[in-house]
Design an enzyme around this catalytic site. Structure first.
Site, short mmCIF file in Angstrom:
data_model
loop_
_atom_site.label_atom_id
_atom_site.label_comp_id
_atom_site.label_asym_id
_atom_site.label_seq_id
_atom_site.Cartn_x
_atom_site.Cartn_y
_atom_site.Cartn_z
N HIS A 82 46.85 7.76 5.32
CA HIS A 82 45.81 7.88 5.26
C HIS A 82 44.89 6.67 6.42
CE1 HIS A 82 46.68 10.15 2.30
NE2 HIS A 82 46.06 9.34 1.37
N CYS A 131 45.19 6.38 -3.95
CA CYS A 131 45.01 5.68 -2.95
C CYS A 131 43.71 5.55 -1.23
CB CYS A 131 46.48 6.25 -1.80
SG CYS A 131 46.12 8.44 -2.17
#
Ligand code: NAP
Length: 342
Positions: free
Chosen positions: A251, A138
């Protein structure tokens, strides 16, 4: 790996979600519905613990089944997110049954036989698959989608990146841990730990993956190695510092890219304003830049704080926030599946 299924002749598909009850699996289910993926039948698979758990999909109730090697009869596409060891154990059986597996775990990412794909960057690699296509890590996806237009225009020699990674990156149980610890802390009770190695509420710590011999942890090494594979560029160097922060979802990353050719900040801004998969959030007057709270639930990766890196020549600094459960995992996998069947 044997079968190479191109899925060309079908209009609707038998799809299996492996890890359907997890943070990524639940997001997959939402996105398959939102994007109206052409599903003929849907099979939800998880561990024996979840057998019988119900999910609604397109108004119909679907029960979760226990994953076994026999789960894949008649399945065309497997979207897998139950962890690396589960993928290693069960995905060969799916491929033997003729399914194409899009795998979200780290099990096959660096296997030279397996394409590692971000559709905005290397969609052509999808069709080199031999049964399995890997979805990158990710943090790697969230870094590379905004860097790619810059890479194409000016080349990139090296990247230094620091990440601010949300707890959902460590799975559904880590999200519950942040919530529980926050309540305990605010109630003046001892803070309990079950999933993450350190207290995450009102704290942050170096990413909870194993530190390897080179001093970098697994997450940091993934960002370096996967970048080279996705860009097909053995020379690009990436040094990452990955940190877990008390954020539920999305994130963020502070990125410094050393370019091969000069590129003005205004040119980079222009490139990113038109790039696929990113949204420019870069208002210096209002001090308004990408934030995880605004990236959550969004498909685009927010990019901003564009400025010259004044510590180096030909170097650009930027800040990004991206929903790692969507573009960092479920959405990227489903975009691969969409290209595969197109
Ligand atoms: N979270 C992210 O942001 C993210 C991003 C990219 C990639 N990934 C990768 O995706 C994978 C899943 O992550 P996650 O965050 O969704 O984890 P998670 O929330 O912990 O979910 C794990 C899933 O795997 C299933 N599972 C566990 N053991 C199993 C077994 N023995 N047999 C069958 N199913 C089993 C779980 O089923 P039960 O509910 O029955 O236990 C659950 O559905 C990991 O490899 C992770 O590295 C995660």
């Amino acid at each position: 790996m044997t079968a190479v299924n191109t899925l060309k002749d079908k209009k609707t598909f038998n799809v299996a979600l492996v890890g359907a009850t997890g943070a990524v699996g639940e997001e997959m289910l939402k996105i398959l519905e939102e994007r109206n993926f052409p599903i003929k039948t849907l099979k939800l698979l998880a561990s024996a613990r979840s057998k019988g758990k119900k999910y609604s999909f397109r108004g119909q109730s679907h029960g979760v089944e226990e994953l076994t090697e026999q789960s894949f009869k008649g399945i065309d596409i497997v979207l897998s997110s139950a962890g690396g060891s589960i993928s290693k154990k069960f995905m060969p059986a799916a491929v033997r049954e003729g399914a194409v597996v899009i795998d979200n775990t780290s099990a096959y990412r660096m296997d030279p036989e397996v394409p590692l794909v971000v559709p905005e960057i290397n969609p052509e690699d999808i069709f080199k698959h031999k049964g399995i296509i890997a979805n990158p890590n990710c943090s790697t996806i969230i870094m590379l989608v905004p860097l790619f237009p810059i890479y194409r225009k000016a080349g990139i020699k090296s990247v230094k990146v620091a990440t601010y990674q949300s707890v959902s990156g460590a799975g559904a149980k880590a999200m519950h841990e942040l919530e529980r610890q926050s309540r305990e802390f605010l109630d003046g009770k001892p803070v309990t730990r079950e999933i993450l190695p350190h207290q995450i509420a009102f704290n942050l710590f170096s990413h909870n993956s194993q530190v390897k011999e080179n001093g970098y942890n697994e997450e940091e090494n993934k960002m370096a190695n996967e970048t080279r594979k996705i860009f097909h560029d053995e020379d690009i160097r990436v040094a990452a510092t990955c940190v877990r922060v008390p954020i539920y979802r999305a994130h963020s990353e502070a990125i410094y890219a050393e370019l091969k050719k000069p590129l003005k900040v205004s040119e980079a801004r222009e490139l990113l304003s038109k790039a696929d998969g990113v949204k420019l959030v870069d208002d210096r007057d209002k001090n308004y830049f990408p934030m995880p709270i605004e990236a959550s639930g969004k498909d685009d990766i927010l990019v901003g704080r564009l400025r010259e890196d004044i510590s180096a020549d030909n170097s650009l600094a930027l800040f990004v926030s991206g929903d790692q459960l969507r573009k960092g995992a479920a959405l990227n996998a489903i975009q691969i599946a969409e290209r595969l069947i197109r």
